[in-house]
Enzyme design. Structure first.
Site, PDB file in Angstrom:
ATOM      1  N   ASP A 183       0.820  -1.223   0.000  1.00 47.75           N
ATOM      2  CA  ASP A 183       0.000   0.000   0.000  1.00 47.75           C
ATOM      3  C   ASP A 183       0.857   1.278   0.000  1.00 47.75           C
ATOM      4  O   ASP A 183       0.598   2.212   0.797  1.00 47.75           O
ATOM      5  CB  ASP A 183      -0.913   0.050   1.246  1.00 47.75           C
ATOM      6  CG  ASP A 183      -1.543  -1.306   1.584  1.00 47.75           C
ATOM      7  OD1 ASP A 183      -1.876  -2.040   0.652  1.00 47.75           O
ATOM      8  OD2 ASP A 183      -1.694  -1.608   2.785  1.00 47.75           O
TER       9      ASP A 183
ATOM     10  N   GLU B  55     -11.258  -1.511  -2.511  1.00 46.63           N
ATOM     11  CA  GLU B  55     -10.538  -0.703  -1.488  1.00 46.63           C
ATOM     12  C   GLU B  55      -9.457   0.128  -2.197  1.00 46.63           C
ATOM     13  O   GLU B  55      -9.352   0.111  -3.421  1.00 46.63           O
ATOM     14  CB  GLU B  55      -9.881  -1.641  -0.463  1.00 46.63           C
ATOM     15  CG  GLU B  55      -8.921  -2.647  -1.112  1.00 46.63           C
ATOM     16  CD  GLU B  55      -8.531  -3.807  -0.207  1.00 46.63           C
ATOM     17  OE1 GLU B  55      -9.153  -3.990   0.836  1.00 46.63           O
ATOM     18  OE2 GLU B  55      -7.592  -4.544  -0.580  1.00 46.63           O
TER      19      GLU B  55
END
Ligand code: FUB
Length: 328
Positions: A41, A210
């Site tokens: 991420d 997401e």
């Protein structure tokens, strides 16, 4: 005669080797991953003349209790800054510190982060921390989460903070297949109603799971997100284009996904634009070929290009990464 020929040949080989070495040193590439370790991420930013990356430490939830950062002058040479955020300084955050969003405002550096993998009636969600330097130490701004509640079915994680041209800060966030946008108060101490009076607006595009990201190019708003399951091979990145920061967002297609010759599970990314240039990079995580452990995710970079209509051209993942690019 034979000896002199051998000498000349040896000299020639040495010369070719040295030229090659010099060339590769003058024009080095980042390689992929760009730094060692399991990190996911990645949130990439430019602060002054430096590139910074704030990733998730990819490990068991109970071990995800800090954020390490990495800085570079050229995208090739990276320095690790350990534990720029530590849950020892955030009393409500106990585990699962995920997916930082970073920005600089009024001389201060902010990190928004998810913590605790929060569910209904638990404490956790999206927090915000502040520091006077990009390498921290980041301190909890509020002493509690900025968003704790589950609204519109969106788990409060995977936030991305975007500054619009009128100076407003919007935060896109959400897991569990739902995405909300909220407007942040100017001091980041909470959220305030948007133009339509709403505090939370659900903007979930088709396929969204997401990892939201927003940027603007040539007046168009590009909203991006991750699809699929992050533990599997088919994790991927898709996007939409819109005329406003709150949509509507119509899915255009996938621009990053697994490649059987390079890696699997490519997703949850961020974008860097070289200031004042139409030069773009995508910084993302992926799983090395043959690896299946959920947390075996590494941080990589590749170039991102657009076609003449402004659509994003699907990214070609590489092992070599990108060439050095100094901001000085
Ligand atoms: O790294 C933890 C979680 O995995 C992130 O919040 C999701 O986006 C997924 O990448």
């Amino acid at each position: 005669m034979y000896q002199s020929l051998c000498k000349r040949l040896a000299f020639l080989i040495c010369f070719i080797f040295l030229v090659h070495l010099a060339k590769s040193q003058n024009n080095p590439t980042s390689g992929n991953p760009i730094f060692p370790g399991w990190y996911a991420d990645p949130e990439a930013k430019i602060y002054g003349n430096e590139y910074w990356v704030y990733p998730t430490y990819s490990a068991k939830y109970e071990e995800q209790v800090f954020v390490d950062a990495f800085s570079s002058p050229d995208l090739v040479h990276w320095t690790k800054h350990e534990k720029v955020l530590d849950t020892a300084n955030v009393k409500w955050a106990k585990k699962a510190v995920w997916a930082p969003a970073a920005l600089k405002k009024d001389g201060k550096y902010y990190l928004f982060f998810g913590a605790n993998d929060v569910h209904q009636d638990e404490i956790g969600g999206i927090g915000v921390a502040v520091a006077s330097k990009p390498d921290g130490p980041f301190k909890d701004l509020l002493g509690k989460p900025l968003i704790n509640e589950i609204v519109n079915g969106a788990q409060p994680i995977d936030q991305f903070v975007f500054k619009d041209k009128d100076g407003s800060y919007y935060m896109y966030y959400g897991g569990w297949g739902h995405c909300n946008v909220v407007k942040l108060k100017n001091d980041f101490t909470g959220i305030e109603p948007m133009k339509d009076g709403k505090l939370y607006k659900e903007i979930t595009p088709k396929g969204y799971v997401e990892g939201s990201v927003m940027f603007v190019r040539k007046g168009k708003y590009y909203f991006m997100w991750s699809e699929g399951g992050w533990t599997g091979p088919d994790y991927r990145v898709a996007y939409a284009m819109a005329d406003s920061p709150t949509g509507p967002f119509q899915r255009i297609g996938v621009i990053l996904q697994q490649d059987s010759s390079v890696a699997t599970g490519a997703g949850h990314h961020s974008i860097i634009q070289i200031p004042k240039k139409d030069k773009w990079y995508i910084v993302y995580h992926r799983r090395p070929l043959g690896e299946t452990a959920a947390n075996h995710r590494v941080t990589c970079i590749d170039e991102m290009h657009f076609d003449k209509d402004g659509k994003i051209i699907p990214v070609k993942m590489t092992m070599t990464g990108v060439k050095a690019y100094s901001l000085k």
